[in-house]
Design a protein around this motif. Structure first.
Motif, PDB file in Angstrom:
ATOM      1  N   ALA A   1      44.894  26.469  35.272  1.00 48.42           N
ATOM      2  CA  ALA A   1      46.343  26.494  35.054  1.00 48.42           C
ATOM      3  C   ALA A   1      46.725  27.961  35.255  1.00 48.42           C
ATOM      4  N   PRO A   2      47.314  28.309  36.402  1.00 49.40           N
ATOM      5  CA  PRO A   2      47.490  29.711  36.755  1.00 49.40           C
ATOM      6  C   PRO A   2      48.562  30.460  35.976  1.00 49.40           C
TER       7      PRO A   2
ATOM      8  N   ASP B   1      42.332  38.721  35.678  1.00 51.38           N
ATOM      9  CA  ASP B   1      41.943  37.626  36.562  1.00 51.38           C
ATOM     10  C   ASP B   1      40.805  37.977  37.516  1.00 51.38           C
ATOM     11  N   GLN B   2      40.904  39.084  38.201  1.00 52.73           N
ATOM     12  CA  GLN B   2      39.878  39.456  39.184  1.00 52.73           C
ATOM     13  C   GLN B   2      38.515  39.648  38.515  1.00 52.73           C
TER      14      GLN B   2
ATOM     15  N   PRO C   1      42.997  40.599  25.529  1.00 51.75           N
ATOM     16  CA  PRO C   1      43.624  39.288  25.688  1.00 51.75           C
ATOM     17  C   PRO C   1      42.713  38.300  26.424  1.00 51.75           C
ATOM     18  N   LEU C   2      41.651  37.902  25.740  1.00 51.52           N
ATOM     19  CA  LEU C   2      40.680  36.944  26.270  1.00 51.52           C
ATOM     20  C   LEU C   2      40.212  36.086  25.112  1.00 51.52           C
ATOM     21  N   ARG C   3      40.361  34.769  25.252  1.00 48.99           N
ATOM     22  CA  ARG C   3      39.881  33.832  24.247  1.00 48.99           C
ATOM     23  C   ARG C   3      39.072  32.756  24.955  1.00 48.99           C
ATOM     24  N   VAL C   4      37.995  32.334  24.297  1.00 46.65           N
ATOM     25  CA  VAL C   4      37.135  31.290  24.856  1.00 46.65           C
ATOM     26  C   VAL C   4      36.894  30.256  23.767  1.00 46.65           C
TER      27      VAL C   4
ATOM     28  N   VAL D   1      38.879  28.855  28.835  1.00 46.13           N
ATOM     29  CA  VAL D   1      38.951  30.315  28.910  1.00 46.13           C
ATOM     30  C   VAL D   1      40.411  30.679  29.166  1.00 46.13           C
ATOM     31  N   ILE D   2      40.998  31.435  28.235  1.00 45.93           N
ATOM     32  CA  ILE D   2      42.399  31.837  28.349  1.00 45.93           C
ATOM     33  C   ILE D   2      42.427  33.362  28.333  1.00 45.93           C
ATOM     34  N   TYR D   3      43.072  33.939  29.329  1.00 45.54           N
ATOM     35  CA  TYR D   3      43.084  35.390  29.436  1.00 45.54           C
ATOM     36  C   TYR D   3      44.346  35.864  30.136  1.00 45.54           C
TER      37      TYR D   3
END
Length: 101
Positions: free
Chosen positions: A31-32, A13-14, A89-92, A6-8
């Motif tokens: 990976a922050p 984040d919250q 901006p969210l990819r899974v 999950v990349i966003y």
């Protein structure tokens, strides 16, 4: 098993953490601060392209992965509706996963 990637954008984040907690996703690696570019724009943590992404990896049973993906898709669709269809901006991604140790 599946590995969810999950990349966003950090600004989500919250919301993403709340959603994953509600789905009982307890085991993950984070990976922050990851940088990159894609359909939703650039995220290079620079003056020209501010912001960065977060990446979460989580291994889980296939059925659980399908449920998590469906909920993340619903979340993305909701945000997209609020933004008049703008890219979120969210990819899974899912990858086959086998625990060997």
């Amino acid at each position: 098993m599946k590995m969810l990637m999950v990349i966003y954008r950090r600004s989500l984040d919250q919301d993403i953490r709340h959603l994953l907690k509600g789905l009982n996703v307890r085991a993950f690696t984070e990976a922050p601060k990851v940088l990159g570019m894609g359909e939703a724009g650039h995220a290079f943590d620079s003056l020209a392209w501010p912001g960065h992404n977060v990446m979460i990896l989580s291994a889980m049973r296939n059925e659980e992965a399908e449920h998590v993906v469906a909920e993340l898709k619903s979340f993305r669709d909701h945000l997209q509706g609020l933004q008049d269809g703008a890219k979120v901006p969210l990819r899974v991604f899912t990858l086959p996963c086998e625990q060997v140790i």
